[in-house]
Scaffold this motif. Structure first.
Motif, mmCIF file in Angstrom:
data_model
loop_
_atom_site.group_PDB
_atom_site.id
_atom_site.type_symbol
_atom_site.label_atom_id
_atom_site.label_comp_id
_atom_site.label_asym_id
_atom_site.label_seq_id
_atom_site.Cartn_x
_atom_site.Cartn_y
_atom_site.Cartn_z
ATOM 1 N N LYS A 14 32.634 35.236 45.413
ATOM 2 C CA LYS A 14 31.899 35.681 44.222
ATOM 3 C C LYS A 14 30.529 35.012 44.164
ATOM 4 C CE LYS A 14 31.138 37.676 40.336
ATOM 5 N NZ LYS A 14 31.045 39.156 40.259
ATOM 6 N N GLY A 54 40.680 40.103 36.656
ATOM 7 C CA GLY A 54 39.840 41.285 36.524
ATOM 8 C C GLY A 54 38.753 41.124 35.479
ATOM 9 N N GLU A 57 34.644 41.021 38.861
ATOM 10 C CA GLU A 57 35.001 41.685 40.110
ATOM 11 C C GLU A 57 34.473 40.849 41.269
ATOM 12 O OE1 GLU A 57 33.827 45.758 42.029
ATOM 13 O OE2 GLU A 57 34.444 46.134 39.952
ATOM 14 N N SER A 59 32.728 39.717 44.686
ATOM 15 C CA SER A 59 31.619 40.290 45.449
ATOM 16 C C SER A 59 32.120 40.775 46.799
ATOM 17 C CB SER A 59 30.518 39.242 45.659
ATOM 18 O OG SER A 59 30.227 38.591 44.447
ATOM 19 N N GLU A 62 39.553 41.084 48.897
ATOM 20 C CA GLU A 62 40.548 41.927 48.242
ATOM 21 C C GLU A 62 41.664 41.100 47.600
ATOM 22 O OE1 GLU A 62 40.274 44.608 51.406
ATOM 23 O OE2 GLU A 62 38.829 45.315 49.907
ATOM 24 N N ASN A 69 46.750 47.015 45.981
ATOM 25 C CA ASN A 69 45.384 46.514 45.929
ATOM 26 C C ASN A 69 44.861 46.639 44.495
ATOM 27 O OD1 ASN A 69 42.659 45.971 46.139
ATOM 28 N ND2 ASN A 69 42.458 47.002 48.120
ATOM 29 N N THR A 71 42.014 45.007 43.456
ATOM 30 C CA THR A 71 40.664 44.431 43.430
ATOM 31 C C THR A 71 39.779 45.063 42.358
ATOM 32 O OG1 THR A 71 40.951 44.217 45.806
ATOM 33 C CG2 THR A 71 38.774 43.721 44.931
ATOM 34 N N LYS A 72 39.945 46.374 42.172
ATOM 35 C CA LYS A 72 39.073 47.054 41.214
ATOM 36 C C LYS A 72 39.789 47.443 39.916
ATOM 37 C CE LYS A 72 35.601 48.728 44.423
ATOM 38 N NZ LYS A 72 34.788 47.533 44.416
ATOM 39 N N GLN A 73 41.001 46.968 39.760
ATOM 40 C CA GLN A 73 41.759 47.325 38.559
ATOM 41 C C GLN A 73 41.189 46.591 37.336
ATOM 42 O OE1 GLN A 73 45.933 46.075 38.254
ATOM 43 N NE2 GLN A 73 46.467 48.240 38.392
ATOM 44 N N PRO A 74 40.991 47.331 36.221
ATOM 45 C CA PRO A 74 40.445 46.656 35.028
ATOM 46 C C PRO A 74 41.410 45.608 34.461
ATOM 47 C CG PRO A 74 41.057 48.923 34.511
ATOM 48 C CD PRO A 74 41.200 48.766 35.984
ATOM 49 N N ASN A 75 40.850 44.657 33.744
ATOM 50 C CA ASN A 75 41.651 43.505 33.321
ATOM 51 C C ASN A 75 42.830 43.877 32.426
ATOM 52 O OD1 ASN A 75 40.066 44.168 31.156
ATOM 53 N ND2 ASN A 75 39.370 42.101 30.721
ATOM 54 N N ARG A 78 45.775 44.899 34.480
ATOM 55 C CA ARG A 78 46.428 43.769 35.149
ATOM 56 C C ARG A 78 47.266 42.996 34.163
ATOM 57 N NH1 ARG A 78 41.949 41.303 39.387
ATOM 58 N NH2 ARG A 78 40.758 43.233 39.577
#
Ligand code: ATP
Ligand code: MG
Lengths: 256, 323
Positions: A14, A54, A57, A59, A62, A69, A71-75, A78
């Motif tokens: 990050k 989350g 995100e 940088s 994964e 995966n 990695t891009k799931q909103p908080n 999660r």
């Protein structure tokens, strides 16, 4: 993805602007494991949690939860799926009561208020209140049930902070310095409660009080300068020269 | 619980008996208060409960009012048709405007709602063929159900009263429900509520739509009541006035917006008969409340009640959550 790992963090980094706060962190977490995370101030411990929940995100890299995966799931997703955090600085609904804070967690768990056609007065869901009272009694906070958060002592607020996390019945609980700012007796009380958490709950705990974290953790991760400096069983990490060095170097003592 | 129904019934009966007591002038004033109270209650869902301060709520009032007027003039004056279509069109506008406004927070939300409402204002103002431009629309047929027409002010008052009671009840249930608790949570600390697993964007969006629909219903009633609608009712000062009603009455309470509407409407009527400096007075009233009674009229009521009942004060007193 192998599924005996509840959480797999793969080469995650990050940066903020040009600053690389976390670089290339990999970690595999087994179900029910208790992981202690230590490191000097500004090492990126909280940032690491933010990536897992989350709130931020990564940088690069994964993150997998139960093989998915995320990695891009909103908080909020999660959190629903069991990755729950508490905050380093109390982050509560300060103008509301202890009960109201707790009900908000419980109503979603019990499935109320998730959909807006459930338009009934919240008081008509007695099961919510029962569970809330039960939890408050268990945590010794029942006497503050109707107190407004902002009128509580810092230590009590801290307890609520952790209670809200536990009340979500997570599968992975991330505790960010749970005892920060608490008196010795309050700390003892909380640590005792942490020891009593179910054994199948995966725990990741950032803590500056090394006695607490070494006692609680099965495995330690030492973050330093954006990377994992050392990792392993508490005794091993405690004996590690590099770890001792950075702790002494930064003014902290390994044994507080 | 039972208590609530009793209070509701008594309020209804008390209001329903006013046509036998009040002069026509005062009855019309009461109709206007109730209409603007629905408008203020709808805005309060956003401002008071969700913590989203909008300065463009007149957009929905205007969309509702103009839709109802156009439907009545060109298709049918049937109550269900005008009200239903106006509410639906308001919903569409809220869904579209909300989709944009949800992307931002705080000050930017305020500015974006203002921008949208001013766009709608200028559309209404410029589309002379459709909306009558700056002259507005007049001679709008009164609503009717079959052969029955709400042809006189007393009948319009009863119509307004019934829809007011329904709107109040629906909005009250909404904010007291678990769904409403999430809105309050968002107002207090959105980050935390997200961490609890709530998709807060969806909650804010739906609150925006609820507010828009009831804003449109208020506009529709205004058209019924006046038989006339002008672009000035869509102008941003209208958004400002309704926001002041919410703040002065007590935001985040159910009774507040109703009291705020009553105070502002009555005050305007009195003041306007003496001087043309209404805006000056309104400003002074707002300042007085913000500085001395930030919890509005409901807050004043609560502290008086506490004084008279000698209850030990403040320690664990909650923000303002009466009614
Ligand atoms: N949103 C952000 N934008 C820019 N810089 C940030 C942001 N969040 C954290 N940082 C920086 O990243 C670094 C690591 O911060 P972080 O809070 O993760 O450290 P920490 O290990 O939790 O420290 P502490 O022990 O003090 O809590 C700090 O230098 C901080 O200033
Ligand atoms: Mg930190």
């Amino acid at each position: 993805m192998r599924t005996d790992h509840i959480l797999t963090i793969s080469r995650v980094g990050k940066s903020f602007g040009g600053l690389h706060i976390l670089k290339d962190i990999s970690l595999e977490v087994k179900k029910g494991e208790r992981i202690g995370i230590i490191g000097p101030n500004g090492a990126g411990k909280t940032t690491f949690f933010n990536l897992l929940t989350g709130d931020l995100e990564p940088s690069v890299g994964e993150i997998y939860h139960d093989g998915h995966n995320i990695t891009k799931q909103p908080n909020y997703k999660r959190a629903r799926n069991g990755i729950v955090r508490t905050f380093q600085k109390n982050n509560l609904l300060n103008e509301l009561t202890v009960l109201e804070n707790l009900l908000l967690v419980l109503q979603r768990k019990q499935g109320f208020g998730k959909v807006w056609y459930q338009l009934r007065n919240i008081k008509k869901y007695p099961r919510l209140y029962e569970e809330a009272d039960e939890l408050l009694k268990k945590w010794g906070l029942f006497y503050q049930r109707n107190a407004v958060i902002k009128n509580l002592s810092y230590g009590e607020q801290r307890q609520i902070e952790i209670l809200l996390g536990v009340a979500m019945e997570p599968s992975i609980l991330l505790l960010d310095e749970p005892t920060a700012g608490m008196s010795q007796s309050e700390t003892d009380y909380i640590v005792n409660l942490l020891y009593k958490l179910p054994r199948d709950l995966t725990l990741m705990i950032i803590e500056h009080d090394l006695d607490i974290v070494f006692g609680l953790a099965d495995r330690m991760v030492v973050l330093y300068d954006g990377g994992v400096l050392a990792e392993g069983e508490p005794e091993k990490v405690r004996a590690d020269e590099r770890v001792n060095k950075i702790y002494i170097g930064s003014g902290d003592e390994l044994v507080c | 619980m039972k208590n609530t129904y009793v209070k509701f019934l008594i309020s209804f009966l008390a209001l329903a008996s006013t046509p036998f007591i009040l002069s026509l002038f005062h009855l019309n004033l009461l109709s206007e208060i109730l209409i603007l109270a629905i408008f203020a209650l709808s805005l309060n869902v956003l401002v008071g409960f969700t913590g989203l301060v909008s300065l463009g709520h007149a957009a929905f009032f205007g969309v509702g009012a103009y839709t109802a007027a156009l439907v009545a003039q060109h298709f049918s004056a049937n109550l269900l048709a005008t009200l239903g279509i106006a509410a639906f069109v308001s919903l569409l506008f809220a869904a579209i405007i909300g989709a944009f406004c949800m992307k931002v927070n705080g000050f930017y939300f305020l500015m974006l709602t203002l921008a949208f409402s001013q766009m709608i204002y200028s559309f209404i103002h410029q589309s002379t063929n459709l909306t009558g431009g700056s002259n507005g629309l007049s001679g709008i047929p009164k609503p009717e159900i079959g052969a029955f027409s709400f042809a006189n002010p007393v009948l319009v008052f009863y119509l307004v009263l019934v829809i007011f009671m329904i709107s109040y009840a629906v909005l009250r249930i909404t904010v007291k429900s678990p769904y409403g608790q999430v809105l309050i949570g968002i107002r207090e600390n959105e980050t935390r509520v997200k961490s609890m697993g709530y998709n807060t964007s969806l909650y804010k969006y739906s609150a925006f739509i609820i507010a828009g629909v009831f804003g449109g219903v208020a506009g529709t009633l205004y058209t019924y009541f006046n038989g006339f609608i002008a672009p000035s009712d869509v102008y941003w000062t209208m958004s400002g006035t309704v926001l002041i009603m919410v703040l002065v009455g007590g935001s985040g309470t159910m009774l507040g917006p109703v009291l705020g509407s009553a105070l502002i409407v009555i005050l305007e009527t009195i003041v306007s008969s003496y001087t043309s400096l209404w805006m000056l007075i309104l400003g002074a009233v707002l300042i007085a409340f913000v500085v001395f009674f930030p919890k509005g009229m409901v807050g004043i009521g609560q502290s008086l009640y506490r004084r008279f009942t000698n209850k030990p004060s403040v320690v664990n007193e909650k923000k303002s959550r009466a009614a």
